[in-house]
Design an enzyme around this catalytic site. Sequence first.
Site, PDB file in Angstrom:
ATOM      1  N   ASP A 286     -94.669  53.273 -10.320  1.00 40.83           N
ATOM      2  CA  ASP A 286     -96.063  53.656 -10.107  1.00 40.83           C
ATOM      3  C   ASP A 286     -96.809  52.458  -9.539  1.00 40.83           C
ATOM      4  OD1 ASP A 286     -98.482  54.921 -10.066  1.00 40.83           O
ATOM      5  OD2 ASP A 286     -98.631  55.218 -12.231  1.00 40.83           O
ATOM      6  N   ALA A 287     -96.910  52.425  -8.209  1.00 38.80           N
ATOM      7  CA  ALA A 287     -97.514  51.284  -7.521  1.00 38.80           C
ATOM      8  C   ALA A 287     -98.709  51.677  -6.666  1.00 38.80           C
ATOM      9  CB  ALA A 287     -96.462  50.591  -6.644  1.00 38.80           C
ATOM     10  N   LYS A 288     -98.774  52.952  -6.269  1.00 33.09           N
ATOM     11  CA  LYS A 288     -99.886  53.481  -5.466  1.00 33.09           C
ATOM     12  C   LYS A 288    -100.156  52.631  -4.231  1.00 33.09           C
ATOM     13  CE  LYS A 288    -102.058  55.703  -9.462  1.00 33.09           C
ATOM     14  NZ  LYS A 288    -101.135  55.195 -10.504  1.00 33.09           N
ATOM     15  N   ARG A 289     -99.077  52.260  -3.551  1.00 31.53           N
ATOM     16  CA  ARG A 289     -99.203  51.433  -2.358  1.00 31.53           C
ATOM     17  C   ARG A 289     -99.824  52.239  -1.215  1.00 31.53           C
ATOM     18  NH1 ARG A 289     -98.920  46.943  -5.187  1.00 31.53           N
ATOM     19  NH2 ARG A 289     -96.827  46.070  -5.493  1.00 31.53           N
TER      20      ARG A 289
END
Length: 296
Positions: free
Chosen positions: A119-122
Amino acid sequence: MAALRDCTRPNHAASDHRRATRWNTVMTFIEALNAAWAHNNSLLCVGLDPEPSRIPAHLQGQPDAIFEFCRQIVDATAPYACAFKPQIAYFAAHRAEAQLERLIAHIHADHPGLPVILDAKRGDIGSTAEQYAREAFERYRADAVTVNPYMGFDSLEPYLAYPDKGVIVLCRTSNPGGSDLQFLDVDGKPLYQTVARLASGPWNTNGQIGLVVGATFPAEIAAVRGIVGDMPLLIPGVGAQGGDVEATVKAGRTGNGTGMMINSSRAIIYAGRDERFAAAAAAAAQNTRDSINAYR
């Protein structure tokens, strides 16, 4: 898929459960997710958000406390999960990136077949996005990553260049402020529905995309499901955020009763605070899985 690359590695100390979950073929993220839904009879994704101040006292002060806390949570909850979702900020903020690498390697080795979603939401373009994709899939060896579509398709392309991996696009997020942008009108429809149509249509070149849709908005889950068909949905917001399990499942399930990774983080990993914290997490995970299954 990275989670299956060690499937033939001897592990004589593994439990019967771990041996039973060894699939002997390399699968894509989507294939592995389907297998995990069936094998563990679970739509539960366990979120790993380790906050050092909330880690049980007997682990605090250890140099690998974050890893050890998460490892015990993973080992205890794996029989009840379809995936794990470590949130990168909880590791990076405490200079624990190496512990995150070690944790994902542990999941792949000891619980092969259970996908790991970073879960990094890049969200960036060009060569920068290529580096983020390498970070997620080559450094951390995650099986999927969350991404922000605000900068358009070219910001997603570097992730799609890994066809065995999952690319999970933010669509209708669980936080109240998501409505500031996600409900903007686009040709008579809210923006999040435009994202859903693009992600399930022209963007999904390899059939590897999923969407993030929050459990706090079951009507929007149903709207997205109606647009995307059987595309997998990562659904945060049950547990500590207060999303209703029954409403979530009824809005998001596919025709065969799957299609969702319903994430719970804090309500599971902080279910206990003493030396029996892992057993408390296992009980919370089992209860959550069974609650979800009651409405499938």
